[in-house]
Design a protein around this motif. Structure first.
Motif, PDB file in Angstrom:
ATOM      1  N   SER A  36      24.343  10.693  32.514  1.00 55.39           N
ATOM      2  CA  SER A  36      24.477  10.792  31.085  1.00 55.39           C
ATOM      3  C   SER A  36      23.512  10.224  30.042  1.00 55.39           C
ATOM      4  O   SER A  36      23.586  10.384  28.958  1.00 55.39           O
ATOM      5  CB  SER A  36      26.071  10.380  30.837  1.00 55.39           C
ATOM      6  OG  SER A  36      26.959  11.261  31.283  1.00 55.39           O
ATOM      7  N   ARG A  37      22.781   9.130  30.690  1.00 52.88           N
ATOM      8  CA  ARG A  37      21.815   8.580  29.669  1.00 52.88           C
ATOM      9  C   ARG A  37      20.579   9.354  29.640  1.00 52.88           C
ATOM     10  O   ARG A  37      19.937   9.070  28.801  1.00 52.88           O
ATOM     11  CB  ARG A  37      21.362   7.223  30.376  1.00 52.88           C
ATOM     12  CG  ARG A  37      22.452   6.267  30.467  1.00 52.88           C
ATOM     13  CD  ARG A  37      21.844   4.815  31.031  1.00 52.88           C
ATOM     14  NE  ARG A  37      21.015   4.791  32.009  1.00 52.88           N
ATOM     15  CZ  ARG A  37      21.077   4.404  33.346  1.00 52.88           C
ATOM     16  NH1 ARG A  37      22.233   3.894  33.578  1.00 52.88           N
ATOM     17  NH2 ARG A  37      20.251   4.474  34.380  1.00 52.88           N
ATOM     18  N   TYR A  38      20.656  10.335  30.439  1.00 51.80           N
ATOM     19  CA  TYR A  38      19.191  11.261  30.147  1.00 51.80           C
ATOM     20  C   TYR A  38      19.821  12.865  29.658  1.00 51.80           C
ATOM     21  O   TYR A  38      18.995  13.365  28.872  1.00 51.80           O
ATOM     22  CB  TYR A  38      18.654  11.686  31.724  1.00 51.80           C
ATOM     23  CG  TYR A  38      17.932  10.348  32.020  1.00 51.80           C
ATOM     24  CD1 TYR A  38      16.566   9.988  31.567  1.00 51.80           C
ATOM     25  CD2 TYR A  38      18.743   9.257  32.762  1.00 51.80           C
ATOM     26  CE1 TYR A  38      15.980   8.873  32.228  1.00 51.80           C
ATOM     27  CE2 TYR A  38      17.972   8.127  33.210  1.00 51.80           C
ATOM     28  CZ  TYR A  38      16.870   7.846  32.819  1.00 51.80           C
ATOM     29  OH  TYR A  38      16.306   6.690  33.409  1.00 51.80           O
ATOM     30  N   ILE A  39      21.016  12.976  30.037  1.00 49.95           N
ATOM     31  CA  ILE A  39      21.230  14.350  29.770  1.00 49.95           C
ATOM     32  C   ILE A  39      22.633  14.488  28.847  1.00 49.95           C
ATOM     33  O   ILE A  39      23.604  13.588  28.983  1.00 49.95           O
ATOM     34  CB  ILE A  39      21.792  15.187  30.981  1.00 49.95           C
ATOM     35  CG1 ILE A  39      20.598  15.219  31.922  1.00 49.95           C
ATOM     36  CG2 ILE A  39      22.321  16.835  30.771  1.00 49.95           C
ATOM     37  CD1 ILE A  39      19.370  15.842  31.662  1.00 49.95           C
ATOM     38  N   ASN A 139      15.295   5.029  28.756  1.00 47.33           N
ATOM     39  CA  ASN A 139      16.085   4.897  29.788  1.00 47.33           C
ATOM     40  C   ASN A 139      15.296   4.433  31.057  1.00 47.33           C
ATOM     41  O   ASN A 139      15.361   3.406  31.936  1.00 47.33           O
ATOM     42  CB  ASN A 139      16.786   6.199  30.286  1.00 47.33           C
ATOM     43  CG  ASN A 139      17.986   6.304  29.365  1.00 47.33           C
ATOM     44  OD1 ASN A 139      18.956   5.314  29.218  1.00 47.33           O
ATOM     45  ND2 ASN A 139      18.042   7.406  28.918  1.00 47.33           N
ATOM     46  N   LEU A 140      13.984   5.052  31.132  1.00 49.75           N
ATOM     47  CA  LEU A 140      13.096   4.503  32.432  1.00 49.75           C
ATOM     48  C   LEU A 140      12.628   3.133  32.238  1.00 49.75           C
ATOM     49  O   LEU A 140      12.526   2.508  32.982  1.00 49.75           O
ATOM     50  CB  LEU A 140      11.888   5.548  32.446  1.00 49.75           C
ATOM     51  CG  LEU A 140      12.396   7.198  32.807  1.00 49.75           C
ATOM     52  CD1 LEU A 140      11.161   8.074  32.883  1.00 49.75           C
ATOM     53  CD2 LEU A 140      12.845   6.907  34.520  1.00 49.75           C
ATOM     54  N   LYS A 149       3.007   2.593  32.896  1.00 52.50           N
ATOM     55  CA  LYS A 149       2.132   3.295  33.922  1.00 52.50           C
ATOM     56  C   LYS A 149       2.933   4.110  34.848  1.00 52.50           C
ATOM     57  O   LYS A 149       2.563   5.265  34.995  1.00 52.50           O
ATOM     58  CB  LYS A 149       1.178   2.169  34.690  1.00 52.50           C
ATOM     59  CG  LYS A 149       0.251   2.997  35.880  1.00 52.50           C
ATOM     60  CD  LYS A 149      -0.620   1.943  36.645  1.00 52.50           C
ATOM     61  CE  LYS A 149      -1.502   2.685  37.689  1.00 52.50           C
ATOM     62  NZ  LYS A 149      -2.263   1.785  38.353  1.00 52.50           N
ATOM     63  N   GLU A 150       4.014   3.795  35.421  1.00 53.35           N
ATOM     64  CA  GLU A 150       4.954   4.511  36.264  1.00 53.35           C
ATOM     65  C   GLU A 150       5.401   5.562  35.533  1.00 53.35           C
ATOM     66  O   GLU A 150       5.617   6.594  36.066  1.00 53.35           O
ATOM     67  CB  GLU A 150       6.009   3.661  36.787  1.00 53.35           C
ATOM     68  CG  GLU A 150       5.570   2.575  37.900  1.00 53.35           C
ATOM     69  CD  GLU A 150       6.608   1.711  38.126  1.00 53.35           C
ATOM     70  OE1 GLU A 150       7.014   1.444  39.380  1.00 53.35           O
ATOM     71  OE2 GLU A 150       7.373   1.023  37.323  1.00 53.35           O
ATOM     72  N   ILE A 151       5.967   5.381  34.244  1.00 54.29           N
ATOM     73  CA  ILE A 151       6.542   6.429  33.512  1.00 54.29           C
ATOM     74  C   ILE A 151       5.496   7.402  33.176  1.00 54.29           C
ATOM     75  O   ILE A 151       5.802   8.549  33.325  1.00 54.29           O
ATOM     76  CB  ILE A 151       7.144   5.786  32.054  1.00 54.29           C
ATOM     77  CG1 ILE A 151       8.322   4.892  32.446  1.00 54.29           C
ATOM     78  CG2 ILE A 151       7.589   6.831  31.185  1.00 54.29           C
ATOM     79  CD1 ILE A 151       8.739   3.985  31.201  1.00 54.29           C
ATOM     80  N   SER A 162       3.714   6.515  26.319  1.00 53.67           N
ATOM     81  CA  SER A 162       4.923   5.929  26.784  1.00 53.67           C
ATOM     82  C   SER A 162       5.473   4.787  25.813  1.00 53.67           C
ATOM     83  O   SER A 162       6.587   4.738  25.543  1.00 53.67           O
ATOM     84  CB  SER A 162       5.038   5.649  28.278  1.00 53.67           C
ATOM     85  OG  SER A 162       6.199   4.952  28.530  1.00 53.67           O
ATOM     86  N   ALA A 163       4.425   3.987  25.827  1.00 49.24           N
ATOM     87  CA  ALA A 163       4.759   2.814  24.977  1.00 49.24           C
ATOM     88  C   ALA A 163       5.213   3.247  23.459  1.00 49.24           C
ATOM     89  O   ALA A 163       6.096   2.662  22.862  1.00 49.24           O
ATOM     90  CB  ALA A 163       3.575   1.842  24.858  1.00 49.24           C
TER      91      ALA A 163
END
Length: 186
Positions: A36-39, A139-140, A149-151, A162-163
């Motif tokens: 639910s945090r994403y969708i 969220n990520l 970098k991972e994101i 991302s930042a």
């Protein structure tokens, strides 16, 4: 009640329905919350959870028990990956990551607002109201603890994007929190 994750995983590996039921009863609520945090659409959350559960059960052989919480973390990662895949499939990447300046308050988003007095469900709803790209990066980075970098690798965007998305998400959330407090004061 202590959850024996190792026993649950072993039971699922052996095809025991009891273990699957115990897994769902133990982690279903948490995994729903993660999704639910994403969708934002509840029907989509249910679909993604169903796909995630199937993936968890069919891939349990690849799960390696590393101590308390490892089954929960492994399962949550699967749910996050399914949610992100759903969002990527739903929209092209350039539509998810908007950089328009609209709705971005002039507040300093680097100092996080105090949310201790705001119910968790209300904070979750504020996060769910963020545009898709902002919500995914927020969220990520904040919840999952991933680096920019991972994101960037996970979402196929630049680390700088991302930042930027994170900064904008924080600013929007700060504005929403201020508005929430004003409504509560009435």
């Amino acid at each position: 009640m202590t959850i024996n994750e190792k026993a649950i995983a072993e039971g699922i590996r052996k095809g025991e329905n009891r273990a699957v039921k115990e897994f769902y009863n133990s982690f279903g609520g948490l995994l729903t919350s993660v999704c639910s945090r994403y969708i934002t659409n509840d029907d989509d959350v249910k679909d993604i959870l169903q796909e995630s559960m199937i993936s968890i059960i069919t891939n349990i052989q690849s799960f390696e028990y590393k101590g308390v919480g490892s089954l929960k973390a492994w399962s949550a990662r699967i749910v996050v990956n399914h949610a992100l895949g759903f969002l990527r499939q739903k929209k092209r990447s350039n539509e998810l990551f908007i950089d328009s300046g609209k709705d971005i308050p002039d507040q300093d988003a680097e100092t996080p607002p105090d949310i201790d007095d705001i119910p968790a469900d209300d904070v979750l709803e504020m996060i769910r109201e963020l545009p898709d790209g902002y919500r995914m990066v927020f969220n990520l980075y904040i919840i999952e603890g991933r680096s920019h970098k991972e994101i960037s690798q996970l979402l196929g965007i630049k680390a700088d994007s991302s930042a930027s998305q994170l900064h904008r998400a924080k600013a929007i959330l700060a504005k929403k929190i201020t508005e929430y407090r004003k409504r509560q004061a009435l």
